[in-house]
Scaffold this motif. Structure first.
Motif, PDB file in Angstrom:
ATOM      1  N   ARG A   3       0.837  -1.204   0.000  1.00 14.56           N
ATOM      2  CA  ARG A   3       0.000   0.000   0.000  1.00 14.56           C
ATOM      3  C   ARG A   3       0.867   1.247   0.000  1.00 14.56           C
ATOM      4  O   ARG A   3       0.583   2.213  -0.689  1.00 14.56           O
ATOM      5  CB  ARG A   3      -0.923   0.022   1.204  1.00 14.56           C
ATOM      6  N   ALA A   4       1.916   1.220   0.800  1.00 13.63           N
ATOM      7  CA  ALA A   4       2.828   2.376   0.859  1.00 13.63           C
ATOM      8  C   ALA A   4       3.506   2.581  -0.492  1.00 13.63           C
ATOM      9  O   ALA A   4       3.627   3.709  -0.965  1.00 13.63           O
ATOM     10  CB  ALA A   4       3.872   2.170   1.952  1.00 13.63           C
ATOM     11  N   LEU A   5       3.944   1.492  -1.117  1.00  7.41           N
ATOM     12  CA  LEU A   5       4.577   1.581  -2.431  1.00  7.41           C
ATOM     13  C   LEU A   5       3.604   2.128  -3.464  1.00  7.41           C
ATOM     14  O   LEU A   5       3.950   3.016  -4.253  1.00  7.41           O
ATOM     15  CB  LEU A   5       5.091   0.198  -2.864  1.00  7.41           C
ATOM     16  N   LEU A   6       2.374   1.643  -3.442  1.00  9.60           N
ATOM     17  CA  LEU A   6       1.366   2.148  -4.378  1.00  9.60           C
ATOM     18  C   LEU A   6       1.044   3.612  -4.101  1.00  9.60           C
ATOM     19  O   LEU A   6       0.859   4.399  -5.028  1.00  9.60           O
ATOM     20  CB  LEU A   6       0.098   1.300  -4.308  1.00  9.60           C
ATOM     21  N   ALA A   7       0.979   3.979  -2.842  1.00  8.23           N
ATOM     22  CA  ALA A   7       0.688   5.374  -2.493  1.00  8.23           C
ATOM     23  C   ALA A   7       1.806   6.291  -2.969  1.00  8.23           C
ATOM     24  O   ALA A   7       1.554   7.354  -3.539  1.00  8.23           O
ATOM     25  CB  ALA A   7       0.493   5.514  -0.989  1.00  8.23           C
ATOM     26  N   THR A   9       4.014   5.667  -5.410  1.00 10.17           N
ATOM     27  CA  THR A   9       4.005   5.670  -6.870  1.00 10.17           C
ATOM     28  C   THR A   9       2.874   6.543  -7.393  1.00 10.17           C
ATOM     29  O   THR A   9       3.064   7.325  -8.329  1.00 10.17           O
ATOM     30  CB  THR A   9       3.862   4.230  -7.405  1.00 10.17           C
ATOM     31  N   GLY A  10       1.701   6.447  -6.793  1.00  4.27           N
ATOM     32  CA  GLY A  10       0.568   7.278  -7.216  1.00  4.27           C
ATOM     33  C   GLY A  10       0.832   8.752  -6.984  1.00  4.27           C
ATOM     34  O   GLY A  10       0.512   9.598  -7.819  1.00  4.27           O
ATOM     35  N   LEU A  11       1.443   9.065  -5.853  1.00 11.03           N
ATOM     36  CA  LEU A  11       1.771  10.463  -5.548  1.00 11.03           C
ATOM     37  C   LEU A  11       2.773  11.007  -6.553  1.00 11.03           C
ATOM     38  O   LEU A  11       2.609  12.114  -7.058  1.00 11.03           O
ATOM     39  CB  LEU A  11       2.328  10.578  -4.130  1.00 11.03           C
ATOM     40  N   ALA A  12       3.777  10.216  -6.862  1.00  8.58           N
ATOM     41  CA  ALA A  12       4.790  10.659  -7.822  1.00  8.58           C
ATOM     42  C   ALA A  12       4.182  10.847  -9.206  1.00  8.58           C
ATOM     43  O   ALA A  12       4.462  11.825  -9.903  1.00  8.58           O
ATOM     44  CB  ALA A  12       5.941   9.652  -7.882  1.00  8.58           C
ATOM     45  N   ALA A 122      11.147   7.571 -11.263  1.00  5.84           N
ATOM     46  CA  ALA A 122      11.563   6.187 -11.492  1.00  5.84           C
ATOM     47  C   ALA A 122      10.800   5.317 -10.511  1.00  5.84           C
ATOM     48  O   ALA A 122      10.554   5.721  -9.375  1.00  5.84           O
ATOM     49  CB  ALA A 122      13.067   6.029 -11.274  1.00  5.84           C
ATOM     50  N   ALA A 123      10.410   4.145 -10.965  1.00  5.37           N
ATOM     51  CA  ALA A 123       9.671   3.229 -10.099  1.00  5.37           C
ATOM     52  C   ALA A 123      10.029   1.792 -10.465  1.00  5.37           C
ATOM     53  O   ALA A 123      10.176   1.467 -11.640  1.00  5.37           O
ATOM     54  CB  ALA A 123       8.169   3.440 -10.241  1.00  5.37           C
ATOM     55  N   ALA A 124      10.152   0.972  -9.453  1.00  8.53           N
ATOM     56  CA  ALA A 124      10.396  -0.446  -9.680  1.00  8.53           C
ATOM     57  C   ALA A 124       9.055  -1.116  -9.967  1.00  8.53           C
ATOM     58  O   ALA A 124       8.147  -1.048  -9.150  1.00  8.53           O
ATOM     59  CB  ALA A 124      11.056  -1.071  -8.468  1.00  8.53           C
ATOM     60  N   GLY A 147      11.313   6.951  -7.136  1.00 10.30           N
ATOM     61  CA  GLY A 147      10.578   8.135  -6.723  1.00 10.30           C
ATOM     62  C   GLY A 147      11.051   9.388  -7.442  1.00 10.30           C
ATOM     63  O   GLY A 147      12.042   9.392  -8.165  1.00 10.30           O
ATOM     64  N   ALA A 148      10.312  10.462  -7.217  1.00 14.06           N
ATOM     65  CA  ALA A 148      10.629  11.738  -7.857  1.00 14.06           C
ATOM     66  C   ALA A 148      11.843  12.406  -7.225  1.00 14.06           C
ATOM     67  O   ALA A 148      12.395  13.343  -7.790  1.00 14.06           O
ATOM     68  CB  ALA A 148       9.421  12.670  -7.783  1.00 14.06           C
TER      69      ALA A 148
END
Length: 185
Positions: A3-7, A9-12, A122-124, A147-148
């Motif tokens: 969830r943290a990773l998705l959050a 990534t979504g924010l970026a 960038a995102a994995a 991340g940004a």
């Protein structure tokens, strides 16, 4: 953790989209706002004023960069004529995905977002998961590189420091990243 990773990534992604759409001409913002009394009258229609007026607005109406918030909607110091839609369109964002790179712990795949010639995110896409140790290594690599504001955006290349204890995952991330960067050329 996902969830943290998705959050993040979504924010970026939303921040990148906001920056791209905010910079795009014709997004509904007025080309020039009416000046305040302290700034003097607006130039006549058709005038070719090419130097910005110095703002005499009180310090409380200035942003952190020192530019007046009540002046024109363009960048500070930009001539008025270039802000009215005669400038070239801003570069568009493109997303590039590197190949899946396998190592002894699992698969790694990287996605980058590029605006013009700059990597803005960038995102994995894939990282080794399954054991507590591989999760920890993947989290370390992801938090440092992605991340940004991660190392990829900071360095604008795949020349990244190896994460201690996660050498194989770091190397796989860099190989996938370099392949994604090579796609833009």
């Amino acid at each position: 953790m996902r969830r943290a990773l998705l959050a993040i990534t979504g924010l970026a992604a939303s921040t990148t989209a906001l920056v791209v759409f905010k910079a795009a001409p014709g997004t509904g913002q007025p080309a020039q706002e009416a000046p305040t009394a302290a700034e003097g009258p607006a130039p006549a229609a058709g005038s070719d004023e090419t130097t910005p007026r110095a703002s005499t607005a009180p310090e409380s109406t200035r942003s952190a960069s020192g530019a007046s918030r009540s002046g024109s909607s363009g960048a500070p110091g930009t001539p008025a004529a270039s802000r009215t839609g005669t400038a070239a369109a801003p570069p568009t964002a493109s997303t590039l995905v590197g190949p899946v790179v396998s190592n002894e712990f699992g698969d790694v795949q990287v996605r980058i977002t590029v605006v013009g010639d700059r990597i803005v995110n960038a995102a994995a896409q894939r990282l080794p998961r399954g054991t507590a140790q591989s999760d920890q290594r993947s989290d370390q690599v992801d938090s440092r590189y992605s991340g940004a504001v991660g190392m990829v955006v900071e360095r604008q290349s795949a020349d990244l420091d190896t994460i201690s204890g996660a050498t194989a995952t770091s190397d796989a991330y860099r190989r996938s990243l370099q392949a994604a960067i090579d796609q833009r050329r």
